[in-house]
Design an enzyme around this catalytic site. Sequence first.
Site, PDB file in Angstrom:
ATOM      1  N   PHE A  75       0.755  -1.324  -0.009  1.00 18.11           N
ATOM      2  CA  PHE A  75       0.000  -0.076  -0.235  1.00 18.11           C
ATOM      3  C   PHE A  75       0.938   1.393   0.047  1.00 18.11           C
ATOM      4  O   PHE A  75       0.546   2.255   0.368  1.00 18.11           O
ATOM      5  CB  PHE A  75      -1.129  -0.087   1.176  1.00 18.11           C
ATOM      6  CG  PHE A  75      -1.711  -1.326   1.449  1.00 18.11           C
ATOM      7  CD1 PHE A  75      -2.163  -1.859   0.470  1.00 18.11           C
ATOM      8  CD2 PHE A  75      -1.452  -2.006   2.495  1.00 18.11           C
ATOM      9  CE1 PHE A  75      -2.923  -3.349   0.606  1.00 18.11           C
ATOM     10  CE2 PHE A  75      -2.151  -3.038   2.762  1.00 18.11           C
ATOM     11  CZ  PHE A  75      -2.892  -3.875   1.798  1.00 18.11           C
ATOM     12  N   CYS A  76       1.870   1.178  -0.698  1.00 20.15           N
ATOM     13  CA  CYS A  76       3.021   2.429  -0.817  1.00 20.15           C
ATOM     14  C   CYS A  76       3.134   3.019   0.772  1.00 20.15           C
ATOM     15  O   CYS A  76       3.426   4.361   0.972  1.00 20.15           O
ATOM     16  CB  CYS A  76       2.135   3.518  -1.585  1.00 20.15           C
ATOM     17  SG  CYS A  76       2.235   3.240  -3.408  1.00 20.15           S
ATOM     18  N   ALA A  77       3.123   2.112   1.562  1.00 21.68           N
ATOM     19  CA  ALA A  77       3.611   2.282   3.077  1.00 21.68           C
ATOM     20  C   ALA A  77       4.511   1.146   3.590  1.00 21.68           C
ATOM     21  O   ALA A  77       3.907   0.798   4.391  1.00 21.68           O
ATOM     22  CB  ALA A  77       2.268   2.504   3.955  1.00 21.68           C
TER      23      ALA A  77
END
Length: 458
Positions: free
Chosen positions: A375-377
């Site tokens: 999740f781009c995290a």
Amino acid sequence: MSVSTAAVDQTICAPLPVLGADVTVPLVTGGDVTYAALDYAASAPALQRVWDDVAAYAPYYGSVHRGAGYLSQLSTDLFESSRVTVAEFLGCRADDQVVFTRSTTDSLNLLAAALPADCEVFVFETEHHASLLPWRDARVTYLDAPRTPDQAVATLERALADRSPYGPALVCVTGASNVTGELWPVKELAAAAHAHGARIVLDAAQLAPHHPVDIAELDVDWVAFSGHKLYAPFGSGVLAGRADWLVAAEPYLAGGGASRKVARRTDGGVDVEWHTTAARHEAGSPNVIGVYSIAAACKALTEAGFDRLVDREQRLVTRVREGLAEVPEVKVLSLFGDDAPRVGVISFVVEGWNSSHFAAALSAEYGIGVRDGLFCAHPLVRTLLGSEPQDPGECGAPEAGPGERSLNAIRVSFGAGTPDEHIERFLGAVRELVSKGARWTYRTEEGRCVPDRGAAQV
């Protein structure tokens, strides 16, 4: 000037009308089903109201700030009135600027380019990459993931107090996690920042679509968010807040629109006088369609009654969490614990399942769209999973065995346009997949996990 739009008085029902509500998709098991879009955290469907307003304006489309003709003047008026609408939606202070960008990522990169010399940036490892990575040209202090809101405030206070030299500083923090949906103590973090002579920017990409955001009440210095998460298509974003750093910085992009006056010098060079308004960082032809769609979304959410929308979403959050808790193999990811307030974003893993395989089965066999991955995290998800940095692998890889950790997670997200039926279908599909297993095998095709139609049905 104003444009007469297609938006008329309408009974605002729950859920709010969105585009794509009647779209059907084929199932690998045969037949079609109405698509259940449960990936709002990536891009929310456009509100029907927004689409109608944009469609009504489209015949009047013209250049912004660049023409004397009627359509150009009307489009310029619409563009600038949209700026006022967004400022009202965010509760901006009188001297704040609203700068239109491409996205939250673009907004935070713009602010990063405007940092004063020797500014130190403080950012928690829990941030989305859009707010974790733009600060490459500054001194950055990355803070460990806190396990309570109070710990977050205490961690920040210590870091700010210990900084050396004690110069300008900026704190960047999310309002609502794009992984867990948990709300962060923004007002308390802002107070801590200001007490130590620092400023703070709020990444409201996941907060603004789900919860009112008031710059003055939260006492943050800037807010950044994206239209495509706020039920507005066409790729626009916002950076709103204090003007001084923005006015003092070189334009984010050099070009037409950002300049007030350009003249040749006698030595052959060029002298430029830049705007001191928001136009300073809006060079090029503005995306008037995208900007107007954001303003239309702000109006639609306000007129629907944000408190009412929040109450309904919280009912859906409770239903999803209770439904997932009934499945022992499901583990919901959380940083602050089960009692933490949150928006409609929930991530989880399923014991014995590869997460990409599970998400693909939800789509192919039930017509449900969720997301799997990091999740781009990446640092946050790895912290929550207790895993080391590694290649997430392919969905065609062997499934995790009982008790083994998944290499990534599954995220379900929803909002003002989500029908109750989609939530119930999702929970039913989770129960059935865990109980009976997928009915098809899956493989990787061009980076996507898809049904292996060449294999026998399970």
